[in-house]
Scaffold this motif. Sequence first.
Motif, mmCIF file in Angstrom:
data_model
loop_
_atom_site.group_PDB
_atom_site.id
_atom_site.type_symbol
_atom_site.label_atom_id
_atom_site.label_comp_id
_atom_site.label_asym_id
_atom_site.label_seq_id
_atom_site.Cartn_x
_atom_site.Cartn_y
_atom_site.Cartn_z
ATOM 1 N N ARG A 176 0.831 -1.205 0.000
ATOM 2 C CA ARG A 176 0.000 0.000 0.000
ATOM 3 C C ARG A 176 0.867 1.257 0.000
ATOM 4 O O ARG A 176 0.532 2.263 -0.632
ATOM 5 C CB ARG A 176 -0.923 -0.026 1.220
ATOM 6 N N GLY A 208 -2.683 -5.279 -1.238
ATOM 7 C CA GLY A 208 -2.291 -4.007 -0.656
ATOM 8 C C GLY A 208 -2.069 -2.936 -1.699
ATOM 9 O O GLY A 208 -2.478 -1.776 -1.511
ATOM 10 N N GLY A 212 -4.342 0.526 -2.092
ATOM 11 C CA GLY A 212 -3.760 1.860 -2.089
ATOM 12 C C GLY A 212 -4.163 2.670 -3.305
ATOM 13 O O GLY A 212 -4.435 3.882 -3.207
#
Length: 351
Positions: A176, A208, A212
Amino acid sequence: MEPPPRRMPTLDEVAERAGVSRTAASRAINNGPNVSRAKREAVERAVRELGYVPNPTARALATRKVGAVVLAASSDEAGLFADPFFAEVVVGVCAALDQSDLELILLLANTPRGRERLLHMVRSRRADGIMLMALHGDDPLGKLGEASGIPVVYGGLPMTGEPRWYVDADNRGGARLAAEHFARSGRRRPVMITGQVDQRVSVAREQGFAEGLILADIPLLDVASGDFREEGGAEAMEQLLDAHPQLDAVFTASDGMAIGALQTLRRRGRRVPEDVAVIGFNDLASARLTSPPLTTVYQPVRALGHEMARMLVGAIDGKDPSPLILPTRLTVRESAPAPTLPAATATHGSR
Protein backbone atom coordinates in the motif's frame (compact mmCIF):
# COMPACT_ATOMS: atom_id res chain seq x y z
CA MET A 1 54.39 -44.40 13.71
CA GLU A 2 51.44 -42.17 14.40
CA PRO A 3 50.45 -41.87 18.06
CA PRO A 4 47.23 -43.68 18.99
CA PRO A 5 44.11 -41.49 18.94
CA ARG A 6 43.46 -39.68 22.18
CA ARG A 7 40.81 -41.42 24.30
CA MET A 8 37.77 -39.27 24.97
CA PRO A 9 37.01 -38.66 28.66
CA THR A 10 33.91 -40.34 30.09
CA LEU A 11 31.04 -39.03 32.17
CA ASP A 12 32.35 -41.02 35.13
CA GLU A 13 35.68 -39.19 34.90
CA VAL A 14 33.87 -35.84 34.80
CA ALA A 15 31.88 -36.80 37.89
CA GLU A 16 35.05 -37.93 39.72
CA ARG A 17 36.92 -34.72 38.80
CA ALA A 18 33.96 -32.59 39.94
CA GLY A 19 33.46 -34.58 43.14
CA VAL A 20 29.81 -35.35 42.41
CA SER A 21 27.78 -38.42 41.56
CA ARG A 22 27.39 -39.60 37.98
CA THR A 23 23.69 -38.68 38.10
CA ALA A 24 24.43 -35.15 39.29
CA ALA A 25 27.05 -34.73 36.55
CA SER A 26 24.58 -35.87 33.89
CA ARG A 27 21.89 -33.51 35.17
CA ALA A 28 24.30 -30.57 35.24
CA ILE A 29 25.53 -31.23 31.69
CA ASN A 30 21.98 -31.57 30.38
CA ASN A 31 20.62 -28.54 32.29
CA GLY A 32 18.46 -30.81 34.41
CA PRO A 33 16.71 -29.85 37.67
CA ASN A 34 17.77 -30.42 41.28
CA VAL A 35 21.44 -29.53 40.85
CA SER A 36 22.96 -26.95 43.17
CA ARG A 37 24.86 -24.02 41.75
CA ALA A 38 28.11 -25.23 43.36
CA LYS A 39 27.79 -28.69 41.79
CA ARG A 40 26.85 -27.25 38.41
CA GLU A 41 29.90 -24.99 38.41
CA ALA A 42 32.15 -27.88 39.48
CA VAL A 43 30.85 -30.04 36.63
CA GLU A 44 31.27 -27.25 34.09
CA ARG A 45 34.84 -26.75 35.26
CA ALA A 46 35.57 -30.48 34.96
CA VAL A 47 34.08 -30.56 31.45
CA ARG A 48 36.39 -27.73 30.36
CA GLU A 49 39.49 -29.23 31.99
CA LEU A 50 38.95 -32.72 30.56
CA GLY A 51 37.60 -31.61 27.17
CA TYR A 52 34.53 -33.76 27.66
CA VAL A 53 32.02 -33.89 24.76
CA PRO A 54 28.58 -35.32 25.62
CA ASN A 55 27.45 -38.35 23.66
CA PRO A 56 24.61 -37.05 21.46
CA THR A 57 22.56 -40.25 21.75
CA ALA A 58 22.85 -40.37 25.52
CA ARG A 59 22.08 -36.67 25.75
CA ALA A 60 18.98 -37.09 23.61
CA LEU A 61 17.74 -39.84 25.92
CA ALA A 62 18.39 -37.71 29.00
CA THR A 63 16.80 -34.52 27.71
CA ARG A 64 14.35 -35.97 25.15
CA LYS A 65 15.94 -33.56 22.67
CA VAL A 66 18.21 -34.28 19.73
CA GLY A 67 19.80 -30.84 19.52
CA ALA A 68 18.79 -29.99 15.94
CA VAL A 69 16.12 -27.98 14.13
CA VAL A 70 15.15 -27.90 10.46
CA LEU A 71 14.66 -24.94 8.14
CA ALA A 72 12.65 -26.37 5.26
CA ALA A 73 11.52 -24.55 2.14
CA SER A 74 8.73 -26.00 0.02
CA SER A 75 10.77 -25.65 -3.15
CA ASP A 76 12.65 -27.88 -5.56
CA GLU A 77 15.11 -25.17 -6.61
CA ALA A 78 18.58 -26.45 -5.73
CA GLY A 79 20.01 -22.94 -5.42
CA LEU A 80 17.20 -21.60 -3.27
CA PHE A 81 19.25 -21.00 -0.12
CA ALA A 82 21.82 -19.08 -2.21
CA ASP A 83 19.08 -16.63 -3.23
CA PRO A 84 19.81 -13.28 -1.49
CA PHE A 85 16.45 -13.34 0.29
CA PHE A 86 16.83 -16.84 1.72
CA ALA A 87 20.51 -16.28 2.42
CA GLU A 88 19.53 -13.35 4.67
CA VAL A 89 16.92 -15.53 6.38
CA VAL A 90 19.53 -18.21 7.08
CA VAL A 91 21.91 -15.61 8.53
CA GLY A 92 19.17 -14.46 10.89
CA VAL A 93 18.30 -18.01 11.91
CA CYS A 94 21.94 -18.86 12.62
CA ALA A 95 22.39 -15.72 14.72
CA ALA A 96 19.46 -16.72 16.93
CA LEU A 97 20.53 -20.36 17.22
CA ASP A 98 24.03 -19.22 18.20
CA GLN A 99 22.55 -18.46 21.62
CA SER A 100 21.43 -22.10 21.98
CA ASP A 101 22.92 -25.60 21.59
CA LEU A 102 20.79 -26.35 18.54
CA GLU A 103 22.22 -27.25 15.15
CA LEU A 104 20.56 -26.21 11.89
CA ILE A 105 19.55 -28.55 9.06
CA LEU A 106 18.54 -27.04 5.69
CA LEU A 107 16.09 -28.99 3.59
CA LEU A 108 14.27 -28.51 0.27
CA ALA A 109 10.88 -30.16 0.65
CA ASN A 110 8.76 -29.65 -2.47
CA THR A 111 9.71 -32.86 -4.29
CA PRO A 112 8.22 -36.19 -3.16
CA ARG A 113 11.66 -37.25 -1.95
CA GLY A 114 12.25 -34.00 -0.07
CA ARG A 115 8.81 -34.08 1.54
CA GLU A 116 9.30 -37.69 2.58
CA ARG A 117 12.67 -36.86 4.13
CA LEU A 118 11.07 -34.13 6.20
CA LEU A 119 8.19 -36.36 7.29
CA HIS A 120 10.68 -39.11 8.20
CA MET A 121 12.61 -36.66 10.37
CA VAL A 122 9.36 -35.76 12.13
CA ARG A 123 8.24 -39.35 12.64
CA SER A 124 11.66 -40.50 13.90
CA ARG A 125 12.07 -37.39 16.08
CA ARG A 126 15.39 -36.48 14.48
CA ALA A 127 14.63 -32.79 15.02
CA ASP A 128 13.33 -30.81 17.98
CA GLY A 129 11.44 -28.33 15.81
CA ILE A 130 10.85 -27.15 12.26
CA MET A 131 10.74 -23.81 10.46
CA LEU A 132 8.75 -23.85 7.21
CA MET A 133 8.93 -21.32 4.37
CA ALA A 134 7.71 -20.77 0.80
CA LEU A 135 4.56 -22.88 0.99
CA HIS A 136 2.43 -23.05 -2.16
CA GLY A 137 -1.34 -23.40 -2.45
CA ASP A 138 -2.75 -26.28 -0.41
CA ASP A 139 0.71 -27.74 0.25
CA PRO A 140 0.25 -30.67 2.70
CA LEU A 141 3.17 -29.31 4.70
CA GLY A 142 0.85 -26.48 5.70
CA LYS A 143 -0.77 -28.90 8.16
CA LEU A 144 2.49 -30.27 9.49
CA GLY A 145 2.19 -28.24 12.68
CA GLU A 146 -1.11 -29.92 13.54
CA ALA A 147 0.11 -33.48 13.11
CA SER A 148 3.84 -33.50 13.87
CA GLY A 149 3.81 -33.41 17.65
CA ILE A 150 6.84 -31.10 17.61
CA PRO A 151 6.90 -27.30 17.36
CA VAL A 152 6.56 -25.87 13.84
CA VAL A 153 7.08 -22.17 13.09
CA TYR A 154 5.99 -20.77 9.73
CA GLY A 155 7.93 -18.07 7.93
CA GLY A 156 5.05 -16.33 6.20
CA LEU A 157 1.44 -17.47 6.37
CA PRO A 158 0.25 -20.38 4.20
CA MET A 159 -2.57 -19.81 1.70
CA THR A 160 -5.17 -21.40 3.96
CA GLY A 161 -5.58 -21.32 7.71
CA GLU A 162 -3.55 -19.60 10.38
CA PRO A 163 -0.96 -21.73 12.19
CA ARG A 164 -0.24 -21.48 15.90
CA TRP A 165 3.24 -20.01 15.46
CA TYR A 166 4.38 -17.82 12.58
CA VAL A 167 6.48 -14.78 11.71
CA ASP A 168 5.54 -12.63 8.74
CA ALA A 169 6.08 -9.12 7.37
CA ASP A 170 3.36 -6.54 6.81
CA ASN A 171 3.20 -7.37 3.10
CA ARG A 172 -0.18 -5.76 2.53
CA GLY A 173 0.74 -2.52 4.28
CA GLY A 174 4.10 -2.33 2.51
CA ALA A 175 2.50 -2.71 -0.92
CA ARG A 176 0.00 0.00 0.00
CA LEU A 177 2.94 2.33 0.68
CA ALA A 178 4.13 1.77 -2.90
CA ALA A 179 0.71 2.73 -4.29
CA GLU A 180 0.56 5.85 -2.12
CA HIS A 181 4.03 6.89 -3.31
CA PHE A 182 3.03 6.57 -6.97
CA ALA A 183 -0.11 8.61 -6.30
CA ARG A 184 1.82 11.42 -4.58
CA SER A 185 4.31 11.40 -7.47
CA GLY A 186 1.59 11.98 -10.06
CA ARG A 187 1.71 8.51 -11.64
CA ARG A 188 -1.69 7.61 -13.04
CA ARG A 189 -1.11 4.50 -15.20
CA PRO A 190 0.46 1.88 -12.87
CA VAL A 191 0.90 -1.85 -13.42
CA MET A 192 2.14 -4.62 -11.13
CA ILE A 193 4.39 -7.65 -11.48
CA THR A 194 3.39 -10.18 -8.85
CA GLY A 195 5.13 -13.33 -7.59
CA GLN A 196 3.87 -16.88 -7.67
CA VAL A 197 0.09 -16.66 -7.54
CA ASP A 198 -0.30 -19.67 -5.21
CA GLN A 199 1.68 -18.03 -2.40
CA ARG A 200 0.00 -15.89 0.24
CA VAL A 201 2.78 -13.32 0.12
CA SER A 202 1.94 -12.61 -3.54
CA VAL A 203 -1.76 -12.31 -2.81
CA ALA A 204 -1.16 -9.97 0.14
CA ARG A 205 1.13 -7.64 -1.83
CA GLU A 206 -1.26 -7.49 -4.78
CA GLN A 207 -4.19 -6.74 -2.46
CA GLY A 208 -2.29 -4.01 -0.66
CA PHE A 209 -1.20 -2.33 -3.88
CA ALA A 210 -4.73 -2.46 -5.32
CA GLU A 211 -6.18 -1.05 -2.08
CA GLY A 212 -3.76 1.86 -2.09
CA LEU A 213 -4.65 2.72 -5.68
CA ILE A 214 -8.38 2.52 -4.98
CA LEU A 215 -8.01 4.98 -2.09
CA ALA A 216 -6.17 7.33 -4.47
CA ASP A 217 -8.82 6.81 -7.19
CA ILE A 218 -6.22 5.45 -9.63
CA PRO A 219 -7.01 2.37 -11.78
CA LEU A 220 -4.59 -0.57 -11.83
CA LEU A 221 -4.01 -1.16 -15.54
CA ASP A 222 -2.84 -4.77 -15.32
CA VAL A 223 -1.03 -7.45 -13.30
CA ALA A 224 1.47 -9.99 -14.67
CA SER A 225 3.28 -12.79 -12.85
CA GLY A 226 7.05 -12.94 -12.69
CA ASP A 227 7.32 -15.88 -10.28
CA PHE A 228 9.74 -13.93 -8.03
CA ARG A 229 12.52 -14.50 -10.60
CA GLU A 230 14.66 -11.84 -12.30
CA GLU A 231 13.99 -13.48 -15.66
CA GLY A 232 10.29 -13.60 -14.85
CA GLY A 233 10.29 -9.90 -14.05
CA ALA A 234 11.90 -9.12 -17.41
CA GLU A 235 9.36 -11.25 -19.30
CA ALA A 236 6.39 -9.82 -17.40
CA MET A 237 7.59 -6.29 -18.14
CA GLU A 238 7.68 -7.13 -21.86
CA GLN A 239 4.08 -8.35 -21.71
CA LEU A 240 2.89 -5.27 -19.83
CA LEU A 241 4.63 -2.85 -22.20
CA ASP A 242 3.10 -4.61 -25.21
CA ALA A 243 -0.38 -4.48 -23.66
CA HIS A 244 -0.12 -1.00 -22.12
CA PRO A 245 2.56 1.11 -23.84
CA GLN A 246 1.23 4.16 -21.97
CA LEU A 247 2.08 2.75 -18.49
CA ASP A 248 4.08 5.13 -16.29
CA ALA A 249 4.73 3.10 -13.12
CA VAL A 250 5.43 -0.51 -12.15
CA PHE A 251 5.39 -2.12 -8.72
CA THR A 252 7.08 -5.50 -8.44
CA ALA A 253 6.57 -7.91 -5.53
CA SER A 254 10.34 -8.50 -5.18
CA ASP A 255 13.60 -6.71 -5.89
CA GLY A 256 14.70 -9.53 -8.19
CA MET A 257 11.72 -9.00 -10.47
CA ALA A 258 12.33 -5.24 -10.35
CA ILE A 259 15.88 -5.81 -11.62
CA GLY A 260 14.46 -7.81 -14.54
CA ALA A 261 11.88 -5.08 -15.21
CA LEU A 262 14.60 -2.40 -15.27
CA GLN A 263 16.52 -4.42 -17.87
CA THR A 264 13.47 -4.64 -20.12
CA LEU A 265 12.63 -0.96 -19.75
CA ARG A 266 16.19 -0.01 -20.70
CA ARG A 267 16.11 -2.33 -23.71
CA ARG A 268 12.76 -0.88 -24.83
CA GLY A 269 14.06 2.69 -24.59
CA ARG A 270 12.02 3.73 -21.54
CA ARG A 271 13.76 6.07 -19.14
CA VAL A 272 13.55 5.41 -15.40
CA PRO A 273 12.12 7.34 -13.64
CA GLU A 274 11.31 10.00 -16.28
CA ASP A 275 9.04 7.70 -18.34
CA VAL A 276 8.37 4.87 -15.89
CA ALA A 277 8.82 4.80 -12.11
CA VAL A 278 9.78 1.45 -10.56
CA ILE A 279 9.31 0.19 -6.98
CA GLY A 280 10.42 -3.22 -5.71
CA PHE A 281 9.97 -5.14 -2.46
CA ASN A 282 12.51 -6.45 0.13
CA ASP A 283 15.29 -3.81 0.01
CA LEU A 284 18.12 -6.32 -0.30
CA ALA A 285 21.68 -5.17 -0.96
CA SER A 286 21.15 -5.50 -4.72
CA ALA A 287 18.55 -2.69 -4.62
CA ARG A 288 21.31 -0.13 -4.04
CA LEU A 289 23.34 -1.40 -7.01
CA THR A 290 20.76 -1.15 -9.81
CA SER A 291 20.82 1.62 -12.40
CA PRO A 292 19.17 3.77 -11.22
CA PRO A 293 19.17 2.67 -7.54
CA LEU A 294 15.87 1.03 -6.69
CA THR A 295 13.07 2.50 -4.61
CA THR A 296 11.72 -0.47 -2.69
CA VAL A 297 9.62 -1.57 0.25
CA TYR A 298 11.92 -2.60 3.07
CA GLN A 299 11.12 -5.69 5.06
CA PRO A 300 13.52 -6.91 7.78
CA VAL A 301 14.50 -10.18 6.09
CA ARG A 302 17.31 -11.07 8.49
CA ALA A 303 15.03 -10.28 11.44
CA LEU A 304 12.42 -12.60 9.90
CA GLY A 305 14.85 -15.53 10.20
CA HIS A 306 16.04 -14.42 13.64
CA GLU A 307 12.51 -14.16 15.05
CA MET A 308 11.49 -17.50 13.52
CA ALA A 309 14.37 -19.21 15.28
CA ARG A 310 13.71 -17.38 18.56
CA MET A 311 10.07 -18.37 18.42
CA LEU A 312 10.97 -21.99 17.72
CA VAL A 313 13.47 -22.14 20.59
CA GLY A 314 10.82 -20.73 22.91
CA ALA A 315 8.28 -23.31 21.76
CA ILE A 316 10.81 -26.14 22.22
CA ASP A 317 11.41 -24.90 25.76
CA GLY A 318 7.71 -25.24 26.53
CA LYS A 319 6.67 -21.61 26.06
CA ASP A 320 3.79 -20.43 23.88
CA PRO A 321 5.11 -17.40 21.93
CA SER A 322 2.66 -15.15 20.11
CA PRO A 323 2.67 -14.81 16.29
CA LEU A 324 4.63 -11.84 15.03
CA ILE A 325 4.12 -9.40 12.14
CA LEU A 326 7.23 -7.36 11.31
CA PRO A 327 6.84 -3.77 10.05
CA THR A 328 7.69 -2.60 6.54
CA ARG A 329 8.63 0.84 5.22
CA LEU A 330 9.40 2.52 1.91
CA THR A 331 13.03 3.21 1.01
CA VAL A 332 13.04 5.98 -1.60
CA ARG A 333 15.82 6.03 -4.23
CA GLU A 334 16.19 7.26 -7.80
CA SER A 335 13.97 4.72 -9.61
CA ALA A 336 10.89 6.37 -8.06
CA PRO A 337 12.01 9.58 -6.38
CA ALA A 338 9.97 11.53 -3.86
CA PRO A 339 7.60 14.08 -5.42
CA THR A 340 8.84 17.64 -5.67
CA LEU A 341 6.38 19.93 -3.88
CA PRO A 342 5.83 23.59 -4.80
CA ALA A 343 7.56 25.96 -2.40
CA ALA A 344 4.29 27.31 -0.95
CA THR A 345 2.96 23.78 -0.32
CA ALA A 346 6.20 22.69 1.31
CA THR A 347 6.17 25.71 3.62
CA HIS A 348 2.58 25.01 4.64
CA GLY A 349 3.29 21.35 5.28
CA SER A 350 6.22 22.07 7.56
CA ARG A 351 4.22 24.03 10.10
